[in-house]
Design a protein around this motif. Structure first.
Motif, mmCIF file in Angstrom:
data_model
loop_
_atom_site.group_PDB
_atom_site.id
_atom_site.type_symbol
_atom_site.label_atom_id
_atom_site.label_comp_id
_atom_site.label_asym_id
_atom_site.label_seq_id
_atom_site.Cartn_x
_atom_site.Cartn_y
_atom_site.Cartn_z
ATOM 1 N N ALA A 253 0.939 -1.322 0.072
ATOM 2 C CA ALA A 253 0.104 0.166 -0.109
ATOM 3 C C ALA A 253 0.680 1.320 -0.420
ATOM 4 O O ALA A 253 2.247 1.079 0.026
ATOM 5 N N TYR A 254 0.242 2.862 -0.191
ATOM 6 C CA TYR A 254 1.163 4.178 -0.910
ATOM 7 C C TYR A 254 1.274 4.461 1.036
ATOM 8 O O TYR A 254 2.584 4.220 1.261
ATOM 9 N N ALA A 255 0.805 4.477 2.048
ATOM 10 C CA ALA A 255 0.676 5.181 3.223
ATOM 11 C C ALA A 255 0.003 4.956 3.774
ATOM 12 O O ALA A 255 -1.702 4.216 3.872
ATOM 13 N N THR A 256 -0.047 5.529 5.682
ATOM 14 C CA THR A 256 -0.557 5.489 6.314
ATOM 15 C C THR A 256 -0.237 5.878 7.790
ATOM 16 O O THR A 256 1.373 6.271 7.741
ATOM 17 N N VAL A 257 -0.936 6.507 8.598
ATOM 18 C CA VAL A 257 -0.092 6.893 9.911
ATOM 19 C C VAL A 257 -1.326 5.600 10.630
ATOM 20 O O VAL A 257 -2.632 5.606 11.071
ATOM 21 N N GLY A 258 -0.202 4.839 10.941
ATOM 22 C CA GLY A 258 -1.055 3.533 12.231
ATOM 23 C C GLY A 258 -0.131 3.191 13.560
ATOM 24 O O GLY A 258 0.808 4.140 13.513
ATOM 25 N N ILE A 259 -0.036 1.642 13.649
ATOM 26 C CA ILE A 259 0.454 2.037 15.417
ATOM 27 C C ILE A 259 1.489 0.715 14.590
ATOM 28 O O ILE A 259 1.589 0.257 13.409
ATOM 29 N N ASN A 260 1.683 0.216 15.486
ATOM 30 C CA ASN A 260 3.757 -0.457 15.490
ATOM 31 C C ASN A 260 3.150 -2.324 16.049
ATOM 32 O O ASN A 260 2.751 -2.250 16.993
ATOM 33 N N TYR A 261 2.740 -2.288 15.156
ATOM 34 C CA TYR A 261 1.961 -4.152 15.029
ATOM 35 C C TYR A 261 3.236 -4.847 16.408
ATOM 36 O O TYR A 261 2.802 -5.815 17.496
ATOM 37 N N GLU A 262 4.314 -4.552 16.747
ATOM 38 C CA GLU A 262 5.963 -4.990 17.148
ATOM 39 C C GLU A 262 5.185 -4.616 18.367
ATOM 40 O O GLU A 262 5.521 -5.976 19.721
ATOM 41 N N GLU A 263 4.838 -3.809 18.559
ATOM 42 C CA GLU A 263 4.967 -3.291 20.165
ATOM 43 C C GLU A 263 3.574 -3.708 20.666
ATOM 44 O O GLU A 263 3.336 -4.269 21.829
ATOM 45 N N LEU A 264 2.616 -3.856 19.737
ATOM 46 C CA LEU A 264 1.380 -4.471 19.937
ATOM 47 C C LEU A 264 1.324 -5.589 20.092
ATOM 48 O O LEU A 264 0.931 -5.647 21.850
ATOM 49 N N GLY A 265 2.560 -6.416 20.425
ATOM 50 C CA GLY A 265 2.130 -8.142 20.480
ATOM 51 C C GLY A 265 2.966 -7.543 21.880
ATOM 52 O O GLY A 265 2.662 -8.615 22.929
ATOM 53 N N LYS A 266 3.937 -6.508 21.466
ATOM 54 C CA LYS A 266 4.846 -6.936 23.298
ATOM 55 C C LYS A 266 3.817 -6.168 24.277
ATOM 56 O O LYS A 266 3.495 -6.496 25.265
ATOM 57 N N PRO A 307 4.649 11.383 -3.521
ATOM 58 C CA PRO A 307 5.505 11.945 -2.492
ATOM 59 C C PRO A 307 6.264 10.600 -2.097
ATOM 60 O O PRO A 307 5.980 9.727 -1.723
ATOM 61 N N ASP A 308 7.330 9.705 -2.031
ATOM 62 C CA ASP A 308 8.264 9.284 -1.611
ATOM 63 C C ASP A 308 8.821 9.592 -0.184
ATOM 64 O O ASP A 308 9.203 8.766 0.279
ATOM 65 N N HIS A 309 8.147 10.572 0.517
ATOM 66 C CA HIS A 309 8.334 11.307 1.966
ATOM 67 C C HIS A 309 7.732 12.104 2.334
ATOM 68 O O HIS A 309 7.437 13.179 1.517
ATOM 69 N N VAL A 310 7.516 12.135 4.021
ATOM 70 C CA VAL A 310 7.138 13.105 4.385
ATOM 71 C C VAL A 310 7.712 13.723 6.294
ATOM 72 O O VAL A 310 8.522 12.660 5.975
ATOM 73 N N GLU A 311 8.070 14.686 6.377
ATOM 74 C CA GLU A 311 9.187 14.472 7.242
ATOM 75 C C GLU A 311 8.104 14.252 8.704
ATOM 76 O O GLU A 311 7.032 14.183 8.908
ATOM 77 N N GLY A 312 9.404 13.060 9.369
ATOM 78 C CA GLY A 312 9.167 12.092 10.444
ATOM 79 C C GLY A 312 8.417 11.223 10.078
ATOM 80 O O GLY A 312 8.389 10.121 11.047
ATOM 81 N N ALA A 313 8.152 10.634 8.791
ATOM 82 C CA ALA A 313 7.582 9.237 7.984
ATOM 83 C C ALA A 313 8.133 8.643 7.982
ATOM 84 O O ALA A 313 10.350 8.390 7.744
ATOM 85 N N ILE A 314 8.534 7.293 8.677
ATOM 86 C CA ILE A 314 9.091 5.976 8.260
ATOM 87 C C ILE A 314 9.288 5.798 6.864
ATOM 88 O O ILE A 314 7.533 5.544 5.998
ATOM 89 N N ILE A 315 10.712 5.191 6.398
ATOM 90 C CA ILE A 315 9.992 4.544 4.385
ATOM 91 C C ILE A 315 10.545 3.335 4.808
ATOM 92 O O ILE A 315 11.613 2.841 4.731
ATOM 93 N N VAL A 316 9.500 2.877 3.862
ATOM 94 C CA VAL A 316 9.746 1.276 3.568
ATOM 95 C C VAL A 316 9.887 0.804 2.012
ATOM 96 O O VAL A 316 9.245 1.497 1.322
ATOM 97 N N GLU A 317 10.139 0.180 1.411
ATOM 98 C CA GLU A 317 10.457 -0.215 0.248
ATOM 99 C C GLU A 317 9.941 -2.063 -0.146
ATOM 100 O O GLU A 317 9.724 -2.418 0.581
#
Length: 317
Positions: A253-266, A307-317
């Motif tokens: 998918a292109y983008a989101t504002v979401g939670i970290n699922y590894e942290e949710l698992g912890k 756009p492939d970046h925005v301030e503060g974003a995590i970039i994945v490929e």
């Protein structure tokens, strides 16, 4: 001869008793049921197990009976009934349908759920702060308004959004209702389309893509399990696909504002440990992560010309 037979039989019985004692399993048993395999739910499970081990609840202390329902409700029901029959010490249910099947199967065994977007709408608890039954857990509720803010920031040309989700998923219905309320505030009109299973996803996505400027899908387990299909439609149609989970961005998918699922698992593992150490469910409010992250898929961005970046974003490929 009779004396010899009796001696042999007695020896065999002694060996049998000795062997039975030697193989007795005194470990705590956790029944772990997952609705279906997809990146978000897998991340929760793997992180949960790793956190249990890191906190001293490794294989020497805890037997984890992991079962995957492969997206089938009847499998969920059978799995949870088996957990009850096996008298597991606690049930961990990943995703809303898993939690609903678990709570339908037992009112006695403690249940910890994870990745349940709206526990109240799912009829799991009536009060997030004061669980009154045998179930509590962690929610993956997402900030829909923040996703719309990101959409305006990254793709201001978007005026009409297509909402795509599975009609039978309570968690998706709840988020889409929020999205409908927020859309006008951000200048969006919307078109809605539902599917009943993944076989309908590609056709529905193409149909929707021809009518809208962007697609938004929440944390929908059905769609997440076939995210690559939806992401390919977005790339071919040159429209952004916004989603409700970072793992769905990892899957194209292109983008989101979401939670970290590894942290949710912890976080879920911590609640499991509390139960195993004797904390009553009634003293364990439903927990939600408060740290949200902007996530952008650079490969997808380049494919659709966004756009492939925005301030503060995590970039994945």
């Amino acid at each position: 001869m009779k004396k010899l037979f009796g001696l042999v039989l007695g020896t065999m019985m002694s060996l049998s008793v000795f062997t039975g004692c030697g193989t007795q399993d005194d470990r705590i048993t956790v029944g772990l049921v997952q609705l279906v395999e997809h990146t978000s739910l897998d991340m929760i499970r793997e992180s949960l197990v790793a956190e249990l081990e890191a906190r001293g609840y490794d294989d020497s202390k805890v037997k984890i009976d992991y079962q995957n329902a492969q997206g089938d409700q009847s499998n969920l029901n059978s799995i949870c009934k088996k957990f009850v029959g096996d008298q597991v010490d606690t049930i961990v249910a990943i995703a809303t349908p898993s939690a609903q099947a678990a709570v339908a199967a037992t009112t006695d065994i403690p249940i910890i759920f994870s990745a349940v977007t709206d526990p109240v709408a799912a009829n799991l608890v009536s009060d997030l702060n004061k669980p009154s039954g045998n179930i509590t857990g962690t929610s993956d509720a997402i900030p829909v308004d923040q996703v719309f803010e990101l959409c305006n920031e990254l793709t201001p040309e978007v005026k009409k959004i297509g909402f795509l989700y599975t009609a039978s998923e309570v968690n998706s219905q709840s988020v889409i209702e929020q999205a409908k309320k927020f859309a006008p505030e951000y200048g969006f009109t919307f078109e809605e389309m539902t599917i009943t299973n993944t076989s309908e996803l590609q056709q529905a996505a193409y149909s929707l893509a021809g009518k809208v400027d962007a697609i938004y899908t929440p944390i929908d387990n059905n769609i997440a399990s076939a995210m690559t299909l939806l992401s390919e439609v977005g790339k071919e149609s040159k429209i952004p696909v916004y989603v409700g989970a970072d793992s769905m961005v990892m899957d194209g998918a292109y983008a989101t504002v979401g939670i970290n699922y590894e942290e949710l698992g912890k976080q879920t593992a911590d609640m499991v440990i509390q139960v195993l150490e004797g904390t009553p469910i009634s003293e364990m409010p439903v927990e939600t992560l408060n740290n949200f992250e902007k996530v952008i898929n650079k490969t997808t961005a380049n494919k659709i010309g966004a756009p492939d970046h925005v301030e503060g974003a995590i970039i994945v490929e």
